[in-house]
Structure formats: C-alpha cells, structure tokens
Enzyme design. Structure first.
Site, PDB file in Angstrom:
ATOM      1  CE  LYS A 330      32.889  29.270  26.845  1.00  0.00           C
ATOM      2  NZ  LYS A 330      33.841  30.347  27.242  1.00  0.00           N
ATOM      3  CD  GLU A 334      32.805  32.244  30.384  1.00  0.00           C
ATOM      4  OE1 GLU A 334      33.605  32.173  29.556  1.00  0.00           O
ATOM      5  OE2 GLU A 334      33.007  32.627  31.344  1.00  0.00           O
ATOM      6  NE  ARG A 367      35.655  23.845  28.474  1.00  0.00           N
ATOM      7  CZ  ARG A 367      35.791  25.246  28.720  1.00  0.00           C
ATOM      8  NH1 ARG A 367      34.810  26.049  28.301  1.00  0.00           N
ATOM      9  NH2 ARG A 367      36.498  25.497  29.854  1.00  0.00           N
ATOM     10  NE  ARG A 379      30.963  31.188  36.900  1.00  0.00           N
ATOM     11  CZ  ARG A 379      31.859  31.890  36.706  1.00  0.00           C
ATOM     12  NH1 ARG A 379      31.888  33.143  36.771  1.00  0.00           N
ATOM     13  NH2 ARG A 379      32.780  31.318  36.161  1.00  0.00           N
ATOM     14  CE  LYS A 403      36.424  26.015  32.780  1.00  0.00           C
ATOM     15  NZ  LYS A 403      36.631  27.630  33.007  1.00  0.00           N
ATOM     16  CG  ASP A 408      36.692  30.301  35.438  1.00  0.00           C
ATOM     17  OD1 ASP A 408      37.256  29.305  34.921  1.00  0.00           O
ATOM     18  OD2 ASP A 408      36.358  31.406  34.791  1.00  0.00           O
ATOM     19  CD  GLU A 430      38.203  22.723  30.932  1.00  0.00           C
ATOM     20  OE1 GLU A 430      37.488  22.202  30.363  1.00  0.00           O
ATOM     21  OE2 GLU A 430      38.260  23.962  30.920  1.00  0.00           O
ATOM     22  CD  GLU A 436      41.251  32.863  33.271  1.00  0.00           C
ATOM     23  OE1 GLU A 436      41.092  31.659  32.877  1.00  0.00           O
ATOM     24  OE2 GLU A 436      40.297  33.547  33.452  1.00  0.00           O
ATOM     25  CG  HIS A 564      35.453  34.956  40.061  1.00  0.00           C
ATOM     26  ND1 HIS A 564      35.798  36.383  39.708  1.00  0.00           N
ATOM     27  CD2 HIS A 564      35.389  34.187  39.091  1.00  0.00           C
ATOM     28  CE1 HIS A 564      35.496  36.183  38.281  1.00  0.00           C
ATOM     29  NE2 HIS A 564      35.346  34.854  37.972  1.00  0.00           N
ATOM     30  CD1 TRP A 586      31.396  36.822  34.727  1.00  0.00           C
ATOM     31  CD2 TRP A 586      31.431  38.186  33.014  1.00  0.00           C
ATOM     32  NE1 TRP A 586      31.514  35.832  33.282  1.00  0.00           N
ATOM     33  CE2 TRP A 586      31.281  36.623  32.313  1.00  0.00           C
ATOM     34  CE3 TRP A 586      31.389  39.370  32.039  1.00  0.00           C
ATOM     35  CZ2 TRP A 586      31.186  36.393  31.202  1.00  0.00           C
ATOM     36  CZ3 TRP A 586      31.329  38.580  30.705  1.00  0.00           C
ATOM     37  CH2 TRP A 586      31.482  37.526  30.082  1.00  0.00           C
TER      38      TRP A 586
HETATM   39  O1  GCW Z   1      38.017  30.999  32.986  1.00  0.00           O
HETATM   40  C1  GCW Z   1      37.333  31.479  32.066  1.00  0.00           C
HETATM   41  C2  GCW Z   1      38.027  32.177  31.183  1.00  0.00           C
HETATM   42  C3  GCW Z   1      37.668  32.404  29.921  1.00  0.00           C
HETATM   43  C4  GCW Z   1      37.624  30.924  29.299  1.00  0.00           C
HETATM   44  C5  GCW Z   1      36.514  30.232  29.972  1.00  0.00           C
HETATM   45  C6  GCW Z   1      36.147  28.950  29.756  1.00  0.00           C
HETATM   46  C7  GCW Z   1      38.082  30.125  27.176  1.00  0.00           C
HETATM   47  O2  GCW Z   1      38.292  33.424  31.956  1.00  0.00           O
HETATM   48  O3  GCW Z   1      38.627  33.077  29.213  1.00  0.00           O
HETATM   49  O4  GCW Z   1      37.368  30.972  27.814  1.00  0.00           O
HETATM   50  O5  GCW Z   1      36.605  30.285  31.570  1.00  0.00           O
HETATM   51  O6  GCW Z   1      36.729  27.936  30.353  1.00  0.00           O
HETATM   52  O7  GCW Z   1      35.463  28.726  28.699  1.00  0.00           O
END
Ligand code: GCW
Length: 741
Positions: A330, A334, A367, A379, A403, A408, A430, A436, A564, A586
């Site tokens: 990664k 972030e 990633r 985003r 992903k 997310d 992914e 989560e 979200h 966020w």
């Molecule tokens: O879903 C978000 C999560 C983070 C995570 C990030 C990612 C590992 O809130 O906790 O970090 O994605 O996928 O990198």
C-alpha cells in the site's frame, strides 16, 4: 495433533467429569448407580465452541447413508510420504473414522472393493489412469475424483499433478461425505479458475488487528520462532480445505520491522508450518523500509543503492523461505510512504520490487486503493485516474490489487471501473471478509452475495459478457498470473471469527476464489451442512437467514446507493452527520450530499462525471436517472425528495421504507433462528440468538438515526406506517464509542 480442539474438548470434558466425581464422593456411595449415567452424560455433552469450523467430521447417523459410505470406503491408500501426503494420510484417518464410526485402515495395494486411492498422476499405480491431455489441463492444482476399477476392484481415486492438488481433492472428497453426497459414481474434475488465492491479514506486530473483530492476531510474534502454536497448523488446514493457497501475514499499513532478520526467522517458522498445506507466505513491504531498517537516507526507487538494498533483502528472505510468495504494497495512500514521495510513479515503485523478486518467481501485489484529499476530485475517481495511464507499464510479475468498489468496502458499491479498464495488467480483486462496514463482529451478514454481485457485474470492456470474474481469472484479456484477495476476519477468539457466521464468509471467499461460478446458495448450503447438520429443514431455514442477511444490512445501513455514513474513524454504527473533519473525504456529508432539495452524489456528466470511467452502455445506464438501477441511485445521482420511485413512493418515503424493511428483515432472521432451538447445541444456538438481538437493536438504531437526520433536510413527515423513533436525533448524535474496536 491434527486438531487442537480435539485436545481441548477432551480437556473440557475431563474438567467437568472431575467436578462431578467430587460431587459424587460428597453424596456418598448411595449415588453410585448414578455415576455411570453421569459419565455417559458428561461425555456426550461438551461445549460446542465453534473451533472446528466446517471440518467437524461428525459421525453419520443416517444408517442408509452410512452403509453406502462404509461399502465404498473400506480402506485407503496414500501413495508416497511427502509432508503433504502425510497430511492427507492423517486427515483421512481422522475424518473417515469420525464420519463412519469405525476404523478405516491404510493398506498398500488394491486387493478389495472399496479402496480409496490418493496419489499424484505420476505415481506408478495411477500413471495410466489419467491421460496426458487431461493431465495438462489439470495444471498444478486441479484434481480429479473418479470411480474406477483397479485390479478388478471398485476404487475411488483422488489424483492431481502435485501433492497439493491431491490434498485439495481429498478435502473435496471429505466435503462430499460431510454433505451426504452421492459417491457411488464419481467423475469430478476441478481446476481453480484463479491462481493466487490469498488472505490479507491486517495484523500488526503488536498483535492488534486493524478492522479485526475476533480478538488478537493469530500470530504470536513474541513467542515465535520457537513456540509453534498448534493453531497455526489448524489455520493452514482450514485454508487448504477451501483452496486458499497464500496468506499475507501483515497489515498493509505496514511496519518495516517485519523485514528485519529477527522477524524474518519468525516468518520462516510460520512458513514451515504452512508449507505442507500448500499455503505460501507473503509480506507487506513498507516502501520506506530502506530508511527505517536499512540506515539509508532515501527510498527513491530510481536510486541504484535503494534498488540493491531491496535485492539483498529479497535474497535474504528467500534464503530463509525458499517458496516465499512476494510482497503486497500500500503506497501513497492514507499516509503510507511510496514512490510519489520522490516524484516517481506507482509503476517505478512496483517495478523496483518486481525486479528484486523476479529471479525467485515472487510477485508484487500493488494496491490501487489510492486517493488524496488535497486533489480536488471525487474520491471514487482517483484510483482510476492514477492507474489507468500506467496500464502496460508494469513488469510481468506485478499485479494491481483493486477493491471490489471504487470507495471502500461499503455494504453495496458498483464495481470498480478499473476492472476492464486495465487490459494490459493482471488485476487482483480485493474483497473484505472482515465486516468493517458491515456490522463488524456482531451482525450476521453472509457476504457471498456481495462478492458475487461484483464478480458477476458486466464491465462491457470487450462487449457483453465481459464480467469482472473474467477480468480477474485472466480469460478476458489473456493473463496467466491471476489473483484474488480477501481481507481476513480471523483472530484468536476460540471460534476464529468472533461471530460464528463469520466463518461462512471465510468459507465462501475460499470457495469462490477456487470457482467463481458457484452460487451463493450452493456455498451456503455446503457450509451449513458441514457446520451444523444435514437435516434438510434446518438447512433450508439457515440458508434463508443467510440469503436475506446482506440485503437486510444494505437496507438498514445504506439503502438506495448511500455510502460511507458510518461512525467517525471506527466506522461503527450510523453517523450521517459527520462533517468538518480535517479530511473532507472522510466525512459523511461528502458522500450523501443531502440538502433541502434532495440527496445523493451527482456523478453524472453534470457532476463529477465518474460514470465516464465505465464502458458504454454501463456509463449510460449509471448516468441516466431513469435507467440507473435504484440500488445505485444515490451513488450516481442527486435526487429530489419527491422523485417518484418505481414502487410509486416518493424518494423520501422510499428511504423510510428501506430502513424499515431492513429492520423487519432482521426481525425475520431472529424469528427463523428461534425456530431452531433444541435442534443444535445450546452454545451455538445462544451465541447466534444473542448476537441477533444486538443486530436488531442496531438495525433500529441505524433506521432511527438516519431517518431523523435526513428528515432535517427532507422536511417531510414520516409515513404513517413508519415505526416512529422513541428518542431524538440529538440523542443519537451524542452517542460516543471511544472503545469501539
Ligand atoms: O477500509 C479502509 C480502512 C483502513 C484500511 C484501508 C485500506 C488498512 O478503514 O483501516 O487500512 O481501508 O484498505 O488500506
């Protein structure tokens, strides 16, 4: 040694027994006749703690089924004694005697009907069984299970080109028995559609699991490499049983420390345990590792010293772990460091690592989960904008990990536009197995329908039928290296996944990674039979619960394309009011954009134009209000509150309706589950019953908090049929969860 649980359940039984004996002595001799009864009772009722997962191998009680199996499996042969073949031998011995309630002996030649024969296609006894063409087709991991005659005797053969393939075949065969399937005329060929099938553990070196809801990390780093927890083997075994062949041990928010010699020895110890089960080890590589543990002043991927540092590091890893899988990275996301810190591209970074790994056949999974609040762009568009131009510039051992959706791991997202958008690069899909954004450790949400929804989505990249699954399995663009990843939901809780039904999501990920054409129902059914019972009525009821659960969660959390709007940072519970944080992307208001006119994120040409990242006709469908599937409506459109939905209700009424329907579905799940009391053990029944109580309470919380909040914009009354909230919006807004996991 095969199962820690065997020892544990015996221990539990022993302790109970011990207590009972003391009580008996207390009551004196008169009670002696009850003693026998009590022993029998103690030995037949022991705690069902879920440890055994779907590998319970319960004794078959249906006499018809049992007699057939006993006739077809009287003895077994395992050719060879490699580490993996020994695993097969042990598994068969354990499973068959449990299932059949009698000893099934190992023999060395076929002398009788009812011989089960396991060996590779090259073993002398099986060489003539599988023709050359078929052999090639099977590849390294595919297996065959056949009913044939050898020496005139009725046999069942499990074979493949490698030990690992035979292991997969063995587990498949045991699954057939566990689900009471017909084994009288077998002719099965099964070849995995995707080559790299990995779990991603977001496990930190201090054993905390990011987004983990099942206790601490399974990896007890402090005691490794000397102390080998029996659980490591059970973990590998569970994965092998569903065809998972790799595991990334560490968090993508990486710590360079895992690459130090001290930690690599620990990693090697795990790799040694996993190897016989065909499970390869991968690590996350922190891009700044050359600085943090290498004493360098830069990690610039184009500087020769940095490149040679990585080459030396990789060679050190392979000297300890000869079959090391490679790196997951990664970068520039972030807060993680990456090549862009030095003005270099993702391709520069990935290719540097790929070059170091190539001599050992290692791979890089890089990633695409990148987005930056300082870029004034939706985003949802950023990963595509960043990676699409790099298509074709990556080395052949680089896979880009994408992903399932562009934001997310939301309860529902449209598929990620990079699927189909990078024809010249192999992509890893992914998925998040850990929940989560989906009720975390306490909600029953069966995720196979979510995985399938993405895999079955048509990208139209090469016309109709260009589904995501075909992008991933390499068949659409002709890629050889292919992969799929699931963010693990395991931890050191006794039942592995916290919620018992979390096991179903681990199971489903593995089964779909092997064969994405399986249906969610089929997988659910298998899992229920293996985990609980083969009683058809029971199976039907639990399947019903599972099959409504994902849609229920979407409805009570984020219906109609909302996304979200979870609690700040921990993502627990509803918080659509989150705003004014240091990063707009966020906050919740960034995503739902509710105002007095309407609600939803305009991603059409008039808005962010994210729809343009999709191929036609998908772009047109998503981008046109009347054509857009309502499940994605507010993902792509800002829609007036009085907009007429297909149901005839206004958008506002529909929103209230969805939230209510979500709560109703959970209540239905509760009712269904309650009909199962006394049909399974009390422990697991109660565990699920109590968690469903939490789920119902939280579904109501979601409904009330969201509807009260959105009402401040819609300024419309709740429909008459709506179950009114019993408290105020302020109440919900003031809730805080400083210790949420
Ligand atoms: O879903 C978000 C999560 C983070 C995570 C990030 C990612 C590992 O809130 O906790 O970090 O994605 O996928 O990198």
């Amino acid at each position: 040694m095969i199962l820690e649980s065997k020892i544990l359940s015996l221990k539990e039984r022993y302790c109970t027994l011990h207590k009972n004996i003391i009580v008996l002595i207390w009551y004196g001799k008169k009670m002696r006749r009850y003693f026998i009864l009590l022993i029998v009772f103690t030995f037949t009722t022991f705690a069902e703690d879920g440890y055994r997962l779907w590998l319970r191998y319960e004794r078959i009680t249906d006499s018809k089924v049992l007699n057939t199996y006993r006739a077809y499996i009287k003895e077994f042969i395992v050719v060879d004694s490699t580490e993996t073949m020994n695993v097969i031998r042990e598994e068969l011995r354990y499973a068959l005697s449990n299932y059949l309630g009698c000893k099934v002996n190992e023999v060395y030649e076929v002398k009788n009907d009812g011989t089960l024969l396991c060996g590779t296609t090259s073993s002398p006894i099986l060489r003539t069984v599988v023709r050359e063409v078929k052999r090639r087709e099977l590849g390294d991991e595919g297996f065959m299970i056949l009913s044939i005659r050898i020496n005139g005797k009725q046999c069942i053969v499990i074979t493949g080109n490698s030990d690992k393939a035979v292991l997969y075949g063995t587990f498949h065969f045991l699954r057939l028995i566990g689900t009471h399937s017909d084994i009288t005329k077998l002719s099965i060929i099964s070849i995995p559609k995707i080559k790299i099938r990995v779990l991603n553990h977001w496990d930190n070196l201090d054993r905390k699991v990011e987004r983990g809801y099942a206790g601490l990390s399974l990896w007890d780093w402090h005691k490794l490499p000397e102390y080998i927890d029996p659980r490591y083997r059970d973990y590998a075994r569970a994965n092998a049983s569903i065809g998972i062949n790799g595991t990334v041990l560490t968090n993508v928010n990486a710590n360079a420390y895992v690459l130090t010699p001290q930690y690599l020895r620990k990693v090697a110890a795990l790799a040694n345990v996993f190897r016989p089960y065909g499970l390869k080890v991968y690590l996350t590589a922190r891009f700044s590792a050359p600085i943090e543990i290498g004493g360098m002043h830069t990690a610039d991927p184009l500087i020769p010293e940095v490149r040679s540092w990585w080459r030396r590091k990789v060679s050190e890893i392979y000297s300890l772990i000869p079959d090391f899988g490679g790196f997951l990275v990664k970068a520039n996301s972030e807060g993680q460091p990456g090549p862009q810190n030095y003005g270099r591209s993702h391709a520069d970074g990935a290719n540097m690592l790929a070059e170091a790994l190539a001599p050992y056949n290692g791979i890089v999974m890089w990633r695409a989960f990148v987005y930056d609040n300082s870029i004034p762009e939706d985003r949802a568009k950023q990963a595509y904008n960043e990676f699409k131009p790099l298509d074709g510039t990556f080395h052949s051992n680089v896979l880009i990990q994408v992903k399932n959706g562009p934001i997310d791991f939301q309860p529902r997202e449209p598929f990620h536009p990079l699927f189909g958008g990078m024809p010249n690069t192999p992509l890893v899909a992914e998925f998040q197995i850990t929940q989560e954004y989906l009720g975390q450790g306490t909600h029953l949400v069966y995720l196979a329908p979510l995985f399938k929804e993405c895999l079955d989505s048509d990208t139209y990249a090469k016309g109709e039928g260009s589904i995501v699954a075909k992008v991933i399995d390499g068949s659409l663009f002709g890629h050889n290296v292919t992969g799929i990843a699931g963010v693990a939901n395991t931890g050191n809780e006794r039942n592995w996944t916290g919620h018992l039904f979390g096991q179903a999501n681990w199971y489903a990920f593995g089964r779909l990674a092997w064969d994405h054409s399986l249906s969610s129902e089929e997988i659910a059914q298998e899992w229920i039979r293996l985990t609980f019972t083969n009683n058809n009525e029971f199976v039907l009821i639990v399947k019903q619960i599972m099959m409504i659960s994902r849609e229920a969660a979407v409805l009570y959390m984020t219906p109609l394309g909302l996304h979200h709007i979870m609690g700040w940072d921990h993502h627990y519970g509803p918080a659509p009011w989150i705003k004014d944080k240091h990063r707009a992307d966020w906050t919740s208001v960034y995503y739902h954009r509710a105002d007095t006119l309407g609600i939803g994120f305009d991603r059409t040409a008039k808005g962010s134009n994210a729809v343009a990242q999709y191929f036609s006709p998908v772009a047109l469908q998503f981008g046109t209000l009347e054509l857009c599937p309502e499940k994605y409506l507010l993902w792509f459109h800002h829609v007036p509150w009085d907009y007429r939905m297909r149901s005839g209700r206004t958008l506002w009424e529909e929103l209230c309706y969805c939230y209510s329907a979500g709560v109703d579905s959970v209540r239905k799940m509760q009712r269904l589950w309650n009909t199962l009391e006394h049909q399974i053990d009390e422990e697991r029944f109660d565990h699920v019953r109590m968690l469903l109580t939490i789920q119902e309470k939280e579904a109501r919380w979601w409904k009330n908090a969201c509807c009260l909040y959105f009402q401040t914009f819609s300024r419309r009354p709740f429909p008459e049929w709506f179950e009114k909230p019993d408290t105020t919006l302020e109440y919900y807004q003031n809730l805080s969860f400083p210790f949420a996991p």
